[in-house]
Design an enzyme around this catalytic site. Structure first.
Site, PDB file in Angstrom:
ATOM      1  N   ASP A 162      -4.467   3.123   4.440  1.00  0.00           N
ATOM      2  CA  ASP A 162      -3.279   2.646   5.158  1.00  0.00           C
ATOM      3  C   ASP A 162      -2.404   1.888   4.185  1.00  0.00           C
ATOM      4  O   ASP A 162      -2.929   1.209   3.303  1.00  0.00           O
ATOM      5  CB  ASP A 162      -3.706   1.633   6.240  1.00  0.00           C
ATOM      6  CG  ASP A 162      -3.541   2.202   7.616  1.00  0.00           C
ATOM      7  OD1 ASP A 162      -2.486   2.773   7.885  1.00  0.00           O
ATOM      8  OD2 ASP A 162      -4.490   2.049   8.424  1.00  0.00           O
ATOM      9  N   CYS A 207       4.435  -0.741  10.530  1.00  0.00           N
ATOM     10  CA  CYS A 207       4.206   0.577  11.130  1.00  0.00           C
ATOM     11  C   CYS A 207       5.461   1.165  11.732  1.00  0.00           C
ATOM     12  O   CYS A 207       5.471   2.329  12.116  1.00  0.00           O
ATOM     13  CB  CYS A 207       3.131   0.468  12.188  1.00  0.00           C
ATOM     14  SG  CYS A 207       1.527   0.606  11.445  1.00  0.00           S
ATOM     15  N   HIS A 231      -4.953  -0.292  -7.710  1.00  0.00           N
ATOM     16  CA  HIS A 231      -3.910   0.182  -8.617  1.00  0.00           C
ATOM     17  C   HIS A 231      -2.644  -0.594  -8.315  1.00  0.00           C
ATOM     18  O   HIS A 231      -2.317  -0.826  -7.147  1.00  0.00           O
ATOM     19  CB  HIS A 231      -3.708   1.683  -8.382  1.00  0.00           C
ATOM     20  CG  HIS A 231      -2.616   2.251  -9.220  1.00  0.00           C
ATOM     21  ND1 HIS A 231      -2.784   2.559 -10.548  1.00  0.00           N
ATOM     22  CD2 HIS A 231      -1.332   2.555  -8.929  1.00  0.00           C
ATOM     23  CE1 HIS A 231      -1.645   3.034 -11.037  1.00  0.00           C
ATOM     24  NE2 HIS A 231      -0.748   3.036 -10.060  1.00  0.00           N
ATOM     25  N   ASP A 276      -9.028   0.661  11.255  1.00  0.00           N
ATOM     26  CA  ASP A 276      -9.553   2.027  11.420  1.00  0.00           C
ATOM     27  C   ASP A 276     -11.081   2.041  11.345  1.00  0.00           C
ATOM     28  O   ASP A 276     -11.752   2.768  12.066  1.00  0.00           O
ATOM     29  CB  ASP A 276      -8.990   2.935  10.323  1.00  0.00           C
ATOM     30  CG  ASP A 276      -7.512   3.198  10.539  1.00  0.00           C
ATOM     31  OD1 ASP A 276      -7.077   3.177  11.711  1.00  0.00           O
ATOM     32  OD2 ASP A 276      -6.796   3.418   9.546  1.00  0.00           O
TER      33      ASP A 276
END
Ligand SMILES: Cc1cc2nc3c(=O)[nH]c(=O)nc-3n(C[C@H](O)[C@H](O)[C@H](O)COP(=O)(O)OP(=O)(O)OC[C@H]3O[C@@H](n4cnc5c(N)ncnc54)[C@H](O)[C@@H]3O)c2cc1C
Length: 728
Positions: A453, A406, A527, A476
């Site tokens: 995220d 982060c 993906h 979250d």
């Protein structure tokens, strides 16, 4: 890892022993492009044998004793895996570990030392310690000293094994007990043979026997330990001895799993040839105590582990790059320096023996010089910036590297301003859109939350990064009080050979799936692509039975709770610069891997508002609640939990890349200047839940946290007033 060179070979180093520590140093100075190096060791540090007796005697701190493997791994561009190897699959080329899926290798090297455990003696495992691994023993000794000082009664210690190691240990222990106000303590040295120190010269033996006698150590020879129970040692044909602390230094024994690998061995020690390859498999090397040098057998001593390092380094490179291997010719004898507990020592080589304080000073100098080589790592060269470049570009390419996790997020204000331009939602099913931890959508009769995220890797370990990314993304959903439901994985991995790619993707998927399943969610798709650096992202959904817990419900009088200590940003920033202590990094990584689902379940029924603390730091995320609820907050600085090492690093002025942007809230925050208060702006990766709860529910919530074995800290309260934070 060299980001610009495709990876094509996996080198795995099992054990952070003396040889591998030196190999890592050399690798950092001369890496092999295309090779990914992995070090597997149970912890972040490996003690240096030469200083162990001095540490036990109290002359060296634990930090002075420990070789910091995290710093060495960072220097070498290697990933470090905190785990214990327990097997090798020679056919599939996999290392089996006790705590995670196997790791693939092309070439593997084993340097795990030996043990002095005596499993054949009943009660040994439960009631006694082995001097090796050295780190576990050093910790056990420290705990014993603290307990003995509290008990205030004379303690009894016993050392099993009357060789050089046992004698040196007994003398060190006696000195430490005497200088710690525990002079009444008794030490007994137990040897099964007819005499002590059979492998030394007669002069050395005489000097050390005198030292033992002067230190008041009782020596028992011809004494066979038959059983160990709590507080006592039973001896064959003799009275049993009282013993509160028992340590074995009775020779070096091989770790049993080595003999089960299928590799040829002598008494459990792996047979290697002159090039340090095992005689069975040319892709498996071994060095140090765990190896048996078939061409030149030597006693188990650190000096041979150290001397093998340059040859092992060159031969590992040679094997990985198809070059010719070199031969290791170990010296026939070496200068033995044996400390006598106090700051004096005996030195012995060939027919010469010297004793006294000057010998200790020589030993101290040699040991500290060795450790300095592993600690003071040469500065890594960064290419100079181009001479002509665009205006204002300098500020964006400061010499400091961009943090991962982060720490590399886009600033809060930039995000708020971008989102403020979004048009209203097209669908009535969108209950709340961007702005909170997750969006809330209507899904039939229920509410569903959805959030995304991703993290830029801050460690080169795809498995560990994937675990942290999954915990982080679930944060979250947990912050809204929802039950995790499903996730999509978005994965970017650096260019690498097909077998390495297969193994890397498998590691990531296994880690993500593990974390998701433990939280009750499924991995339903994703993906993957190749890119410059490892980046792992997840889009996560969750289901709600009632309303979502948002940012708006905080009321004056409410208490503020935080469920993880602060400091991941500063520790990771320091680690990237090679300035963090390895043990602090290990703590921070463990904290980041701690899931939030249990904390969310406890807090959700009570919380008026809740969020998870991530990139914008405690101040930024708390401010989001305050702005949404139109209240202010008072934080008690002494109650702020911080990770070990974070305060010191903050005091040194180390800051994560996002710190400055987070600190733009300063005009709305009143706080004393201090290293801990600076941490309110520290960006957190996979940080804790920040919950605002009614004050009367605090006692019950804290009991529930304790019952679950989860941490929780009351850090302040909500007050009336405009959105501001007062820290005092
Ligand atoms: C009290 C004492 C004093 C000594 N003094 C001297 C001295 O002055 N000079 C000298 O030359 N020798 C000395 N020795 C001997 C010396 O300790 C060893 O020879 C030396 O430590 C061997 O180094 P190594 O590289 O083989 O492994 P070690 O230094 O033992 O390190 C092994 C590492 O591997 C890790 N490990 C273990 N199992 C696993 C696993 N399954 N998976 C992953 N990692 C694993 C361990 O945690 C450790 O970090 C002394 C020994 C003792 C007990």
């Amino acid at each position: 890892m060299h980001p610009d060179w495709p990876l094509s070979r996996d080198l795995v180093l099992i054990g952070g022993g003396h040889t591998h520590a030196l190999v890592l140093r050399k690798w950092g100075m001369n890496p092999l492009p295309g090779a990914r190096v992995t070090l597997i060791n149970p912890g972040a540090a490996s003690p240096y044998t030469g200083m162990l007796p001095g540490h036990i005697a109290g002359h060296y701190t634990r930090d002075e004793l420990d070789i910091d493997l995290v710093r060495l791994a960072r220097f070498a561009g290697a990933r470090i895996v905190f785990d214990t190897a327990c097997g090798l699959d020679l056919m599939a080329k996999r290392v089996h570990l006790t705590g995670r899926p196997p790791i693939r290798y092309d070439v593997v090297s084993i340097d795990i030392g030996a043990t002095a455990e005596l499993p054949g003696i009943e009660g040994f495992t439960q009631h006694a310690h082995s001097v090796k691994p050295l780190g576990l023993f050093a910790s056990a000794w420290q705990s014993f000293l603290e307990k003995a000082a509290m008990q205030g009664r004379p303690a009894d210690c016993a050392v099993i094994g009357g060789g050089v190691a046992g004698v040196e240990l007994a003398l060190a222990m006696a000195y430490r007990l005497k200088t710690s106000g525990l002079a009444e303590a008794r030490i007994t040295l137990i040897e099964s043979g007819p005499g002590l120190l059979q492998a030394t010269s007669a002069v050395t033996r005489r000097i050390l026997m005198r030292a033992l006698s002067r230190s008041g150590i009782t020596v028992l020879t011809g004494a066979q330990v038959t059983r160990i129970s709590s507080g006592a040692i039973a001896l064959a044909g003799r009275e049993s001895l009282p013993a509160d602390f028992i340590v074995s230094a009775a020779g070096a024994r091989p770790y049993p799993w080595l003999a089960e690998t299928g590799l040829a061995h002598t008494g459990g020690f792996l047979n290697v040839g002159p090039d340090l390859r095992t005689l069975t498999d040319p892709d498996v090397f071994a060095a140090g105590d765990c190896a048996h040098l078939t061409h030149a057998p030597r006693p188990k001593a650190g000096v041979y582990a150290v001397r093998a390092a340059p040859i092992l380094f060159e031969n590992l490179r040679a094997r990985l790059s198809g070059q010719t291997l070199r031969e290791f010719a170990p010296q026939s004898d070496y200068l033995k320096l044996i400390s006598k507990g106090d700051r004096s020592a005996v030195g012995h080589k060939h027919f010469f023996t010297l004793s006294g304080r000057s010998v200790w000073r020589l030993k101290d100098h040699i040991d500290k010089t060795f450790m300095a080589r592993l600690h003071d790592l040469p500065a890594m060269r960064t290419p100079p910036p181009p001479r002509v470049r665009a205006l204002d570009e300098e500020a964006e390419t400061r010499s400091e590297p961009l943090c991962g996790g982060c720490g590399s997020k886009v600033g809060r204000q930039n995000l708020i301003s971008a989102l403020s331009g979004l048009p209203p939602a097209l669908h009535a099913d969108t209950i709340t859109g961007a702005g909170d931890d997750a969006a809330v959508l209507r899904s039939g009769a229920r509410l569903q939350v959805i959030s995304t995220d991703h993290l830029r890797a801050f460690v080169d370990d795809p498995y560990l990064m994937a675990r942290i990314a999954a915990v982080h993304a679930l944060g979250d959903v947990c912050a809204m009080g929802a039950a995790p439901q499903s996730a999509l994985l978005s994965l970017i991995i650096p260019r690498m050979s097909d077998p390495m790619q297969k193994a890397t993707v498998a590691e990531v998927v296994a880690a993500v799936s593990d974390v998701l399943r433990a939280a009750g969610a499924d991995l339903v798709g994703g993906h993957t692509s190749m890119g410059r650096e490892l980046t792992i992202g997840l889009t996560v959904t969750g289901l709600l039975d009632g309303p979502a817990i948002g940012l708006t419900g905080a009321r004056p009088g409410d208490a503020i709770l935080l469920t993880k200590p602060l400091g991941t940003g500063v520790i990771l920033a320091a680690e990237m610069r090679g300035l963090a202590r390895g043990k602090d990094v290990e703590h921070a990584l463990a904290s980041m891997q701690r899931p939030l689902a249990a904390a969310s379940k406890i807090l959700a029924p009570a919380a008026h508002a809740m969020t998870d603390v991530t990139g914008f730091g405690l101040a930024g995320h708390l401010m989001s609640i305050l702005e949404a609820s139109d209240v202010s907050a008072r934080i008690a600085l002494p109650d702020l939990p911080v990770l070990p090492g974070a305060e010191q690093l903050s005091a040194q002025g180390i800051r994560s890349s996002l710190w400055q942007s987070n600190a733009s809230l300063e005009p709305r925050i009143s706080r004393p200047a201090s290293p801990i208060s600076d941490l309110i702006y520290d960006p957190q990766t996979a940080g804790g839940l920040l919950a605002v709860v009614p004050s009367q529910s605090v006692t019950g919530l804290l009991s529930a946290f304790q019952a679950e074995g989860e941490p929780a800290f009351v850090i302040g309260r909500i007050e009336e007033g405009p959105p501001r934070i007062l820290v005092n």
